[in-house]
Write a protein that holds these residues in place. Sequence first.
Motif, PDB file in Angstrom:
ATOM      1  N   LEU A 121       0.857  -1.280  -0.074  1.00 31.13           N
ATOM      2  CA  LEU A 121       0.008   0.220   0.079  1.00 31.13           C
ATOM      3  C   LEU A 121       0.962   1.433  -0.148  1.00 31.13           C
TER       4      LEU A 121
ATOM      5  N   TRP B  88      -6.290   5.346  -0.176  1.00 31.65           N
ATOM      6  CA  TRP B  88      -6.214   3.837   0.211  1.00 31.65           C
ATOM      7  C   TRP B  88      -7.488   3.201  -0.151  1.00 31.65           C
TER       8      TRP B  88
ATOM      9  N   CYS C 294      -4.832  -4.142   5.801  1.00 33.89           N
ATOM     10  CA  CYS C 294      -5.183  -3.025   5.268  1.00 33.89           C
ATOM     11  C   CYS C 294      -6.312  -2.036   6.126  1.00 33.89           C
TER      12      CYS C 294
END
Lengths: 728, 280
Positions: free
Chosen positions: A401, A521, A546
């Motif tokens: 990420l 994100w 995440c």
Amino acid sequence: MARVYLVGPPGAGKTTRLIERLVELVGANVRPDRILVLVTQQAQAEACQVALTQVKGSFRARGDPAITTFYGLAQRHVSLFFPLIAQRAGFTPPQREPVMLNVETAQYFLDRLIEPHLAGFDDLKLSRPRLLGQVLDCMNKAAECGFGLDEIATRLSDAWSGESQRLVSYQRVQDAAASFRRYCLDHSLLDFSLQIDVFSRYLLNAPTYQDYITAHYRHVLADNVEENPPIMHDFLSQVLQTCDSCLLTEDNPGGFRIFLGADVDSARRLRTRCDEVVTLGECHTASPATIALGQALSAQFEDFATEAGQVPSSVSTLARTALGEQPGNTKYWAGMLSGVVEHINELVRDGTAPQDIAVLAPYVEDILVFEMRESLRRTGIRVRTVRPSRPLYDHPIVRMLVTFARLGHPEWEQRVSVPDLARALAVSVENLDLARAQLIADVALRASSRQLVPLDNPSIWQRVGMRFYSPYASLQQGLARAATDDPLHTPSSSAPGTPSSRHLPPDDPEPKSGVPLDLFWQQLFTEVLSQPQFQLDQELEAVLVCDKLIKSARSFREVFERAQLTVADWPGPHPGASPDSMGAIGQEYIKTLSANILAAQYAPEHEPDVVEEDAVLVAPAYTYLINNFRSRYQFWLEINSLGWYERVYQPLTHPYVLSRQWQTGHKWTEADEHRTRQAMMSRLIRGLTYRCADRIFLASSQLSISGQEESGPLARAIFKVVGRSTQD
Amino acid sequence: MDASFKFSQHSLNDYVACPRRFYLHYVAKLAWPVVEPNPIGLQPLDYQRYLWRGTELHRWIERYWLGIPTPPDSAPDEEMRLWWDHFLHLEFNNLPAQRIPELGLVAPVGDHLLYARFDLLACDASTQASRAVIVDWKTLRTSNHLSAHWFARRIQTRVYLYVLATAGAPYNGGQPFAPEQCSMRYWLANYPDQPWVDIPYSTADYERDRTWLLGLLERASSGQTEEDYARGSEQRQCMRCTYQTLCNRSGGIACSTGPDAFEDEYFDVDSAAEAASIDY
């Protein structure tokens, strides 16, 4: 029931009594908002909630009493009563709303403030996260014990008897703490230490607040008071003066959170505030043999042990029956581990549930977890670990990420390397191996090292496989869109050679602003990573990581927003900061994360983690105790290791000197060190054995994982006890 | 499903909208970090700020009841200043005298538990004609649904009144409140000319709600596997669902579509706060 103080070993039934009392109160129609239940950690609160909800029949109405940790209560009350105390506490301007910092954001601001002075700590050879952690630890201990930041250097210096250079370091710690505190007061930011300090100095003695707690907390239940700091005991002392009833419990042995400020002696003073002290002697959850083993071993570390730890033969004979067959005493660490794995397999084959087994070591490193996981996987046994903190940036999903964030923000000018992009692609795109990912990354970054560009030349896709064109194109377009304010829409990516829907010229970044990193994100996850052809949705742990990262970035950003900090307000220099504040905050987050400053994995209290119930637990011994785990079988690894006995190296803070029990002006001597280590070792052993229902397996190797030969006090004590009983 | 699970208006709204959503959120506890859908047409960042303002407003009101002054110039923006100004001009004399802010209660429904967190409970157990009023602060932006009828149909109203009538005994000298003694009052922060909506309650309402809740909770808790929790039939609901991409249901992201006819029906600042206060 009036005021009762209940003390006893783990497993004696104290918490059960506490829950029974809670149920009794609620069942007697006591107003739930008049009951306060204080627990040491969130997991205990959940256990109380479960117990409360599972009571059947005796009453229809069930309330929702406050079941919380002391820190949770203090934070909530500081926030609620802030207008009453802000001015007196020195917040300028006082009318702003408070903004609470978590560990990560506190580390960030401290890091920025301390940066110009880092060279002054070079001689200590500490990593930056550890340096920050120890400064914050000093501040926390000062707040929990109730002394000022200006006493930190004096207390530590007075106790120090080594080289004088350390005294300079102590002063620098105090200066850093003072500078951080001033910054927080000027911007209404409250890190943990300031929350506790404000609670203790200003709120607890405010008449309005005293009226509030008198009216609200008529019935008080507090579990494991010995695992809490003095400020919690001060609060309880005050509440106990006016409440109708209370039940406090103490685990003995306890005080395992001493490194977090727990103070057993301070807790015990609460006994004098109670009408009755009840001692429960019998432990119902451990076998007599493991208890005997605990007594025999701990006696080796206690001053009162007769003739250097002599143990009556009856005790040592019983103690020996608590020991399972030694799973490993080989030359090498790997051999020890194989023995442990073999024994676990055997136990499970014989019908033991994996969750009844715990593997304990002084430290749990990645290699241990990896080896255990891989070895036990072959027989279908799962492993779960509980470790105090993990560097967030170590996780491949986080790195993926971060790589995509850099490529989505070319204006940050943070170049991405081929291996980084290759790993990110391999982690995210379904069925893409690292070799193919490397080829794609190589071509993509040759075109531009700061952003993903469309790769419409069919030759690369013919080499790696046409099926990877579409996910790459989706990712490229998704990255371009996620950093803009464009509404979300479905990407179109049919085949190579077709003009892409959006093509940014290489190294000529379109200015993007205004999208916070967390939303960037989220948008990427929504549009790209959660879509077919990407593999994130197939791994729960990946999605959870995440989620944690996104929440961490959001908390980070919200601190700046809620405290209304402009770039000019930020501490320290910010060369090259993005002109828009959202971009700059995101940039700061990434820089701090990748420098491992945000080292504590962000784990919100209310967020359930991935818990594998039917799995063998692997944990550091102290973490096991702090979490109050129980097991049928315990494996103690590396019993030769000095790690069982020694304190973690913390040159800038001190759990004993920065406590209320320490007499300022005294020197911390070798004798003090020896005495406290012996006492902790004794408590550790008894704590573990009281939590083992059946047998303990001791595992060792002649050489440690780093190839060192060690012979720690635990191994020597075991030899004494077991050796003697063998002779018997 | 966990035997200690506490249902709330929030989880029941999810179940009614889509059993699969309920399963993913409350049973599987699946994190799915997509852009949060929102039913009022705001950009994601504005929506987050809107929710935060709502949370702040609740804290300010709680302070008000505790007698803690909140400096008016600490409002983060104009909307919050306006809400606070409207609140300070409210007349509370017609509410029962005892005011208990931020009160959580749990009531049994059959073998299940139902949780409600009241912004304020105003009650008076000392008088013969004791009564209890639940007051709820609402920051709705739309005027589409301001009728008492609409509010009375809301799951929140039915859950809250049922919980009060069932579990309110500690606030009435140990005796349960009769349904007729209970009522609910919504305060509409954005509508100073029509600030209150009052919902009365009756034994018939209570019996109807008990039967309805029992059936709903039985169904919601009887599933054994994910397959037992079917996807909702109304695809429009997917637009405000976090798990939309997981189910591969199209419909776009809610913020791109603007407000729709269901605006605010399932949106509630309090639900977020309430959900956060329960340890699932």
